[in-house]
Design a protein around this motif. Structure first.
Motif, PDB file in Angstrom:
ATOM      1  N   GLN B  34      -8.695 -12.588   1.368  1.00 11.20           N
ATOM      2  CA  GLN B  34      -7.819 -11.449   1.095  1.00 11.20           C
ATOM      3  C   GLN B  34      -6.524 -11.875   0.407  1.00 11.20           C
ATOM      4  N   PRO B  48      -2.522  -4.662  -5.901  1.00 10.15           N
ATOM      5  CA  PRO B  48      -3.576  -4.625  -4.882  1.00 10.15           C
ATOM      6  C   PRO B  48      -3.124  -3.909  -3.611  1.00 10.15           C
ATOM      7  N   ALA B  49      -4.051  -3.321  -2.904  1.00 10.43           N
ATOM      8  CA  ALA B  49      -3.776  -2.744  -1.588  1.00 10.43           C
ATOM      9  C   ALA B  49      -5.030  -2.876  -0.742  1.00 10.43           C
ATOM     10  N   MET B  50      -4.859  -3.399   0.462  1.00 12.41           N
ATOM     11  CA  MET B  50      -5.977  -3.581   1.382  1.00 12.41           C
ATOM     12  C   MET B  50      -5.848  -2.539   2.489  1.00 12.41           C
ATOM     13  N   VAL B  51      -6.750  -1.601   2.513  1.00 13.30           N
ATOM     14  CA  VAL B  51      -6.715  -0.507   3.494  1.00 13.30           C
ATOM     15  C   VAL B  51      -8.120  -0.396   4.060  1.00 13.30           C
ATOM     16  N   ILE B  52      -8.272  -0.452   5.392  1.00 12.76           N
ATOM     17  CA  ILE B  52      -9.606  -0.689   5.949  1.00 12.76           C
ATOM     18  C   ILE B  52     -10.069   0.250   7.046  1.00 12.76           C
ATOM     19  N   GLU B  53      -9.149   0.938   7.715  1.00 18.15           N
ATOM     20  CA  GLU B  53      -9.584   1.882   8.742  1.00 18.15           C
ATOM     21  C   GLU B  53     -10.334   3.026   8.055  1.00 18.15           C
ATOM     22  N   GLU B  55     -10.685   6.254   8.246  1.00 12.97           N
ATOM     23  CA  GLU B  55      -9.915   7.439   7.840  1.00 12.97           C
ATOM     24  C   GLU B  55      -8.956   7.116   6.690  1.00 12.97           C
ATOM     25  N   GLU B  56      -8.255   5.996   6.829  1.00 15.11           N
ATOM     26  CA  GLU B  56      -7.293   5.613   5.796  1.00 15.11           C
ATOM     27  C   GLU B  56      -7.991   5.184   4.508  1.00 15.11           C
ATOM     28  N   GLN B  59      -9.018   8.137   2.576  1.00 15.34           N
ATOM     29  CA  GLN B  59      -7.879   8.785   1.911  1.00 15.34           C
ATOM     30  C   GLN B  59      -7.416   7.947   0.717  1.00 15.34           C
ATOM     31  N   PHE B  60      -7.370   6.635   0.908  1.00 20.31           N
ATOM     32  CA  PHE B  60      -6.811   5.779  -0.139  1.00 20.31           C
ATOM     33  C   PHE B  60      -7.740   5.671  -1.351  1.00 20.31           C
ATOM     34  N   ARG B  78     -16.474  -2.191   9.726  1.00 24.37           N
ATOM     35  CA  ARG B  78     -16.063  -2.320   8.334  1.00 24.37           C
ATOM     36  C   ARG B  78     -17.087  -1.637   7.419  1.00 24.37           C
TER      37      ARG B  78
ATOM     38  N   LEU C  74      -4.008  -1.651   9.382  1.00 20.98           N
ATOM     39  CA  LEU C  74      -4.182  -1.016  10.692  1.00 20.98           C
ATOM     40  C   LEU C  74      -5.638  -0.585  10.900  1.00 20.98           C
ATOM     41  N   LEU C 106       0.005   6.904   3.605  1.00 25.04           N
ATOM     42  CA  LEU C 106      -1.132   7.120   4.491  1.00 25.04           C
ATOM     43  C   LEU C 106      -0.701   7.790   5.799  1.00 25.04           C
ATOM     44  N   ARG C 109      -1.219   5.994   9.641  1.00 25.81           N
ATOM     45  CA  ARG C 109      -0.248   4.984  10.058  1.00 25.81           C
ATOM     46  C   ARG C 109       1.160   5.554  10.191  1.00 25.81           C
ATOM     47  N   VAL C 144       1.169  -0.042  -1.751  1.00 25.11           N
ATOM     48  CA  VAL C 144       2.115  -0.739  -0.889  1.00 25.11           C
ATOM     49  C   VAL C 144       3.447  -0.965  -1.593  1.00 25.11           C
TER      50      VAL C 144
END
Lengths: 262, 262, 262
Positions: B34, B48-53, B55-56, B59-60, B78, C74, C106, C109, C144
């Motif tokens: 990462q 770059p943006a790392m978003v993993i949940e 729901e998020e 959205q992202f 995941r 998160l 988001l 969060r 971010v």
């Protein structure tokens, strides 16, 4: 009893075998050090693979040459996967190595690690506080750092090695490698290694990979310690701080064989 | 049919557009790479943006310019998040790229990736063994490493590109980029790139980001390969091992445009 | 009201205390920056520990000198662990610091962070868009990255500090540190810092650790900002790009005290 000093000639010989075999090393390790661990194994010529979902980890443990379990950022889900992988490794006779990070401080992981010992790890690598805790002589430690010297933990390491039927590595200014009968010491390194995250964790991965080699396992594991101590010394002589230490260390591991053969 | 050699002038031109647009790249990638992936994108001027949940991530995926899905350290949770993000990206017409790490070796992730293909990735980037496995011509591979050459996987890449309606990149000493009709080759790089973890995964992220650019997508993706090959060559000439390769590689990516414009 | 410029002499004095106390800093941070965060703390002489399972995190929050919560990657499970750790820290009077990564973009969060504010963080560190969002004056941001300048967010930072009874750090070209009454500014740094992933997240960890020091907390937090700005400036002068910036930055942090004492 004075431990024997591990021979550098033997370490160079073992490194040659290591690079030739390029052990496929299944690393189930903590989130913080995964990249550095992979780069350390790659620099030495091994082939790392991080596989963590329980179903996959279990399948991969039978394909890999060696397995590492490091509990640094343990979670329940990760514990389930580690347990499944260790079980399959045990059945498949794939050697697996335990790094019991901070077991002296946190109860959940200490119970988990003690339970894993029944699956007969090939090796255990920890600092003095961790080895003392695993041997039931808890001294605590401070977070992930040790509050004891390696030599103070040597009797505990020897007892643990006999009790668990494994090789125990207790690391510090001098590393000690013991099977409970024989003990060898490995010196070298530099204090700067403690100012970079993951040098101990990466050593555990190299120890794990070295358990896939032919020949005497105690010697192979001591050789793994020797490579890291040598590279640490070379890198610290070149570095102006912990930042420049990291690339210098990986370069030193990569170039180690040539220097040894000279 | 001989693939066309990708033009460096075109790669330089595309890089200019890349830096200007600075694609917001949503990376759902493996734990090991990462940081290196983010630094690679930043060095090239992307965001770059790392978003993993779940729901998020969902959205992202509609906010981002591009999405990367890399299954290197897949978990069930995941996988759920990746699936949700790919679905939203598909609906929102956000281009998404798949890196099918080690699908030739592990069943769970192969089924997951095959299922994802129905959501029409813009691009797929893998080594020969991975592309062969995804095309249903499984050859295995060794852990995360390939046991085949890129050129041997070219017919499979072309078939997969036609079948999935996507661009397939099969990487190795030479990279091949194909949409099933046209195929271009990209040479350069250095074997040292295989001794550093994440160069392939980072390429996949750059491929993902390049799919957000205007113009011909095959050319844009081939340009992404070209930037990485060029930086790899520059860095390996400066490096004394894989450790010093890493900073040199990021510096080379960062300074690439100026050199191209000279 | 013009903020006061933070004094470098004070920053050097605080650094001496920091290295002597070596705060045991419990970091619950995002997957991308864990290694860089740990190396930043180690370079400055602190002792980082990443502990994330709810049960363990809760136990460790009472052992540690300081706690960092960063919501960059998160997940539901991680949120549970963070909440448990913050609650225990609150009870044990362990100072804890919040890094509200991308809360402007988001929803999940943002609600999580707003809820955490009731547990009285010692400090909050974010970019302008994040601080505006947390103060209820949402401006969005781009992934971010911020789309606002730090000075534009200063009134929001001051309002948030008063409302939450905490110290707020809003970072940018100039950093502002405020408790709602007093505000100090910290200049320095270099734009290259924005081309390396994790410099902001690592600052939050240093801010968290600095909250464990004796003396005036606002001054201690501003000192933390000052160390990072100074090291960033030194490193960018030595670096030829973001790759060589990283080791140079860690070296600069490690060697900072000596330079200050000269």
């Amino acid at each position: 009893m004075q431990p024997d000093l591990h021979s550098r000639t033997l370490a160079a010989h073992t490194l040659h075998q290591f690079r030739t075999l390029s052990p496929l090393t299944h690393c189930m390790t903590n989130e913080v050090v995964q990249s550095f661990t992979a780069n350390t194994l790659l620099a030495l010529g091994a082939s790392p693979a991080m596989v963590i979902e329980p179903e996959e980890a279990s399948q991969f443990a039978t394909i890999a040459s060696a397995l590492l379990i490091n509990v640094g950022t343990l979670t329940q889900r990760r514990a389930t996967a580690m347990r499944a992988a260790a079980e399959r490794a045990h059945l498949a006779k794939t050697p697996w190595t335990l790094d019991p990070v901070a077991v002296g401080v946190l109860d959940y992981r200490r119970y988990f690690c003690l339970d894993l010992l029944t699956l007969r790890p090939a090796a255990i690598r920890g600092n003095a506080s961790e080895i003392l805790a695993l041997a039931g002589m808890n001294s605590g430690g401070r977070g992930v750092d040790t509050t004891d010297t390696a030599v103070a933990a040597l009797p505990a390491a020897q007892a643990l090695a006999r009790q668990a039927g494994t090789i125990v590595v207790v690391t510090g200014e001098v590393d000690y490698v013991t099977d409970g009968q024989r003990t060898v010491s490995v010196s070298g390194g530099d204090p700067l290694m403690t100012r970079v995250v993951g040098t101990g964790c990466a050593l555990s991965a190299v120890v794990a990979a070295s358990c896939a080699l032919h020949g005497d396992r105690l010697d192979n594991v001591a050789s793994a310690c020797s490579w890291m101590k040598q590279a640490g010394k070379i890198a610290s002589e070149q570095a102006t701080g912990p930042g420049s230490f990291i690339p210098a260390f990986l370069d030193a591991l990569y170039n180690l064989e040539m220097q040894e053969q000279a």
